[in-house]
Motif scaffolding. Structure first.
Motif, PDB file in Angstrom:
ATOM      1  N   LYS A 159      62.614  29.308  67.934  1.00 48.71           N
ATOM      2  CA  LYS A 159      61.396  29.786  67.264  1.00 48.71           C
ATOM      3  C   LYS A 159      61.428  29.396  65.787  1.00 48.71           C
ATOM      4  O   LYS A 159      62.489  29.131  65.220  1.00 48.71           O
ATOM      5  CB  LYS A 159      61.301  31.314  67.355  1.00 48.71           C
ATOM      6  CG  LYS A 159      61.273  31.851  68.756  1.00 48.71           C
ATOM      7  CD  LYS A 159      59.957  31.585  69.424  1.00 48.71           C
ATOM      8  CE  LYS A 159      59.874  32.274  70.775  1.00 48.71           C
ATOM      9  NZ  LYS A 159      58.623  31.943  71.486  1.00 48.71           N
ATOM     10  N   GLY A 160      60.239  29.392  65.173  1.00 47.82           N
ATOM     11  CA  GLY A 160      60.203  29.222  63.733  1.00 47.82           C
ATOM     12  C   GLY A 160      60.568  30.517  63.027  1.00 47.82           C
ATOM     13  O   GLY A 160      60.487  31.593  63.624  1.00 47.82           O
ATOM     14  N   PRO A 161      60.946  30.447  61.754  1.00 56.01           N
ATOM     15  CA  PRO A 161      61.236  31.671  61.001  1.00 56.01           C
ATOM     16  C   PRO A 161      59.988  32.551  60.906  1.00 56.01           C
ATOM     17  O   PRO A 161      58.859  32.040  60.861  1.00 56.01           O
ATOM     18  CB  PRO A 161      61.643  31.146  59.622  1.00 56.01           C
ATOM     19  CG  PRO A 161      62.035  29.727  59.842  1.00 56.01           C
ATOM     20  CD  PRO A 161      61.178  29.236  60.964  1.00 56.01           C
ATOM     21  N   ALA A 162      60.201  33.851  60.846  1.00 54.43           N
ATOM     22  CA  ALA A 162      59.105  34.808  60.717  1.00 54.43           C
ATOM     23  C   ALA A 162      59.404  35.738  59.546  1.00 54.43           C
ATOM     24  O   ALA A 162      60.552  36.179  59.373  1.00 54.43           O
ATOM     25  CB  ALA A 162      58.923  35.606  62.002  1.00 54.43           C
ATOM     26  N   LEU A 163      58.384  36.046  58.759  1.00 53.66           N
ATOM     27  CA  LEU A 163      58.560  36.930  57.614  1.00 53.66           C
ATOM     28  C   LEU A 163      59.022  38.310  58.075  1.00 53.66           C
ATOM     29  O   LEU A 163      58.417  38.930  58.948  1.00 53.66           O
ATOM     30  CB  LEU A 163      57.247  37.053  56.846  1.00 53.66           C
ATOM     31  CG  LEU A 163      57.266  37.969  55.632  1.00 53.66           C
ATOM     32  CD1 LEU A 163      58.213  37.433  54.557  1.00 53.66           C
ATOM     33  CD2 LEU A 163      55.854  38.122  55.065  1.00 53.66           C
ATOM     34  N   LEU A 164      60.090  38.796  57.433  1.00 49.85           N
ATOM     35  CA  LEU A 164      60.673  40.082  57.794  1.00 49.85           C
ATOM     36  C   LEU A 164      60.303  41.149  56.767  1.00 49.85           C
ATOM     37  O   LEU A 164      59.789  42.212  57.092  1.00 49.85           O
ATOM     38  CB  LEU A 164      62.191  39.931  57.859  1.00 49.85           C
ATOM     39  CG  LEU A 164      63.026  41.052  58.383  1.00 49.85           C
ATOM     40  CD1 LEU A 164      62.677  41.372  59.819  1.00 49.85           C
ATOM     41  CD2 LEU A 164      64.518  40.688  58.265  1.00 49.85           C
ATOM     42  N   ILE A 165      60.556  40.861  55.519  1.00 51.81           N
ATOM     43  CA  ILE A 165      60.326  41.816  54.435  1.00 51.81           C
ATOM     44  C   ILE A 165      60.366  41.028  53.130  1.00 51.81           C
ATOM     45  O   ILE A 165      61.017  39.989  53.055  1.00 51.81           O
ATOM     46  CB  ILE A 165      61.408  42.931  54.461  1.00 51.81           C
ATOM     47  CG1 ILE A 165      61.127  44.025  53.429  1.00 51.81           C
ATOM     48  CG2 ILE A 165      62.802  42.357  54.304  1.00 51.81           C
ATOM     49  CD1 ILE A 165      62.076  45.230  53.553  1.00 51.81           C
ATOM     50  N   ALA A 166      59.655  41.520  52.108  1.00 50.29           N
ATOM     51  CA  ALA A 166      59.627  40.801  50.838  1.00 50.29           C
ATOM     52  C   ALA A 166      59.592  41.801  49.687  1.00 50.29           C
ATOM     53  O   ALA A 166      59.164  42.957  49.864  1.00 50.29           O
ATOM     54  CB  ALA A 166      58.422  39.863  50.775  1.00 50.29           C
ATOM     55  N   ILE A 167      60.015  41.341  48.498  1.00 48.18           N
ATOM     56  CA  ILE A 167      60.061  42.218  47.333  1.00 48.18           C
ATOM     57  C   ILE A 167      59.662  41.430  46.097  1.00 48.18           C
ATOM     58  O   ILE A 167      59.836  40.198  46.044  1.00 48.18           O
ATOM     59  CB  ILE A 167      61.479  42.833  47.177  1.00 48.18           C
ATOM     60  CG1 ILE A 167      61.458  44.063  46.259  1.00 48.18           C
ATOM     61  CG2 ILE A 167      62.472  41.792  46.663  1.00 48.18           C
ATOM     62  CD1 ILE A 167      62.747  44.873  46.319  1.00 48.18           C
ATOM     63  N   ARG A 168      59.121  42.140  45.113  1.00 47.72           N
ATOM     64  CA  ARG A 168      58.856  41.541  43.818  1.00 47.72           C
ATOM     65  C   ARG A 168      59.857  42.097  42.813  1.00 47.72           C
ATOM     66  O   ARG A 168      60.397  43.187  43.011  1.00 47.72           O
ATOM     67  CB  ARG A 168      57.415  41.839  43.390  1.00 47.72           C
ATOM     68  CG  ARG A 168      56.384  41.114  44.227  1.00 47.72           C
ATOM     69  CD  ARG A 168      54.989  41.331  43.690  1.00 47.72           C
ATOM     70  NE  ARG A 168      54.803  40.681  42.409  1.00 47.72           N
ATOM     71  CZ  ARG A 168      54.421  39.416  42.272  1.00 47.72           C
ATOM     72  NH1 ARG A 168      54.209  38.663  43.334  1.00 47.72           N
ATOM     73  NH2 ARG A 168      54.247  38.891  41.079  1.00 47.72           N
ATOM     74  N   PRO A 169      60.097  41.407  41.711  1.00 48.00           N
ATOM     75  CA  PRO A 169      61.198  41.798  40.810  1.00 48.00           C
ATOM     76  C   PRO A 169      60.981  43.072  40.018  1.00 48.00           C
ATOM     77  O   PRO A 169      61.909  43.530  39.326  1.00 48.00           O
ATOM     78  CB  PRO A 169      61.319  40.583  39.877  1.00 48.00           C
ATOM     79  CG  PRO A 169      60.029  39.858  39.983  1.00 48.00           C
ATOM     80  CD  PRO A 169      59.497  40.116  41.336  1.00 48.00           C
ATOM     81  N   ASP A 170      59.805  43.670  40.096  1.00 49.91           N
ATOM     82  CA  ASP A 170      59.597  44.935  39.386  1.00 49.91           C
ATOM     83  C   ASP A 170      60.011  46.146  40.223  1.00 49.91           C
ATOM     84  O   ASP A 170      59.857  47.290  39.795  1.00 49.91           O
ATOM     85  CB  ASP A 170      58.144  45.067  38.952  1.00 49.91           C
ATOM     86  CG  ASP A 170      57.164  44.849  40.095  1.00 49.91           C
ATOM     87  OD1 ASP A 170      55.971  45.119  39.904  1.00 49.91           O
ATOM     88  OD2 ASP A 170      57.602  44.398  41.170  1.00 49.91           O
ATOM     89  N   VAL A 171      60.546  45.882  41.417  1.00 50.59           N
ATOM     90  CA  VAL A 171      60.983  46.934  42.324  1.00 50.59           C
ATOM     91  C   VAL A 171      62.460  46.731  42.631  1.00 50.59           C
ATOM     92  O   VAL A 171      62.892  45.600  42.849  1.00 50.59           O
ATOM     93  CB  VAL A 171      60.161  46.889  43.631  1.00 50.59           C
ATOM     94  CG1 VAL A 171      60.668  47.907  44.633  1.00 50.59           C
ATOM     95  CG2 VAL A 171      58.680  47.096  43.338  1.00 50.59           C
ATOM     96  N   SER A 172      63.252  47.798  42.664  1.00 44.78           N
ATOM     97  CA  SER A 172      64.688  47.631  42.897  1.00 44.78           C
ATOM     98  C   SER A 172      65.076  47.756  44.364  1.00 44.78           C
ATOM     99  O   SER A 172      66.150  47.314  44.766  1.00 44.78           O
ATOM    100  CB  SER A 172      65.485  48.651  42.081  1.00 44.78           C
ATOM    101  OG  SER A 172      65.126  49.953  42.481  1.00 44.78           O
TER     102      SER A 172
END
Lengths: 114, 111
Positions: B42-55
């Motif tokens: 399978k191709g990769p699937a988005l699991l979870i993401a974060i932006r740098p203003d959140v720890s």
């Protein structure tokens, strides 16, 4: 669900052949990408496109070209296939250029050049 | 040149364990850090993401921890299951540009 369809699951081509890998997405995404995946090297960006007829080189564009004549279709072209281009090729699309919108990947095309 | 360095290359944990995958970067212009999960064939699937203003960010059993000063982020999988066995990729992006991926971590969760 967004679908990204790659035309071939497996391809075997001869050295020197011109090879076309086709990718179609069905959700009106502006952005489309071609990566190659090799064991131990991860995903490396070959080319990407933000709009029709637009293309930008990625990290490893040598030996490849692309075509985007319609919004939904992004083709990767190996001008003269070589054995070091044997790899898994992954196409992806996403909705917006700057927003946090994840990529949707196709299932990949495993290309073998003999 | 790999812009995102990922470790370890492979990982084996028992069911219920907490695998941790680490990534490091240098480019302070990166503003989006996703994790992708890929199953064989399978191709990769988005699991979870974060932006740098959140720890930290949690989604179900998956947690991203982000350390801006150290320029590192990691994925933790709580109560891991055999079905979590997959290859995991971290990535990072400068706004308006394509994702840069790590080399991947092959995770095996044994029963």
């Amino acid at each position: 669900d967004v679908k990204v369809t790659q035309s071939s699951r497996y391809l075997v081509k001869r050295t020197g052949e011109k090879v076309f890998l086709e990718c179609v997405q069905d959700m009106d995404h502006e952005n489309m990408f071609w990566y190659r995946q090799d064991p131990g090297l991860g995903l490396r960006l070959i080319y990407f496109s933000y709009d029709v007829k637009m293309k930008e080189k990625g990290d490893i564009p040598e030996g490849y070209s692309v075509s985007r004549e319609k919004k939904e279709r992004f083709s990767l072209i190996l001008e003269s296939a070589s054995t070091n281009q044997t790899s898994m090729y992954l196409c992806a699309s996403s909705l917006y250029r700057a927003l946090d919108y994840g990529y949707t990947f196709g299932s990949g095309t495993r290309l073998t050049v003999v | 040149q790999q812009q995102v360095k990922q470790s370890p290359q492979s990982l084996i944990v028992q069911k219920g364990g907490i695998p941790i995958i680490n990534c490091a970067y240098e480019n302070t212009a990166f503003d989006y850090f996703p994790w992708y999960q890929q199953f064989p064939g399978k191709g990769p699937a988005l699991l979870i993401a974060i932006r740098p203003d959140v720890s930290e960010k949690k989604e179900g059993r998956f947690t991203i921890s982000f350390n801006k000063s150290a320029k590192q982020f990691s994925l933790h999988i709580m109560d891991s299951q055999p079905g979590d066995s997959a290859t995991y990729f971290c990535a990072a992006r400068v706004s308006g540009y394509a994702l840069n991926f790590g080399k991947g971590t092959s995770l095996l969760v044994t029963p």
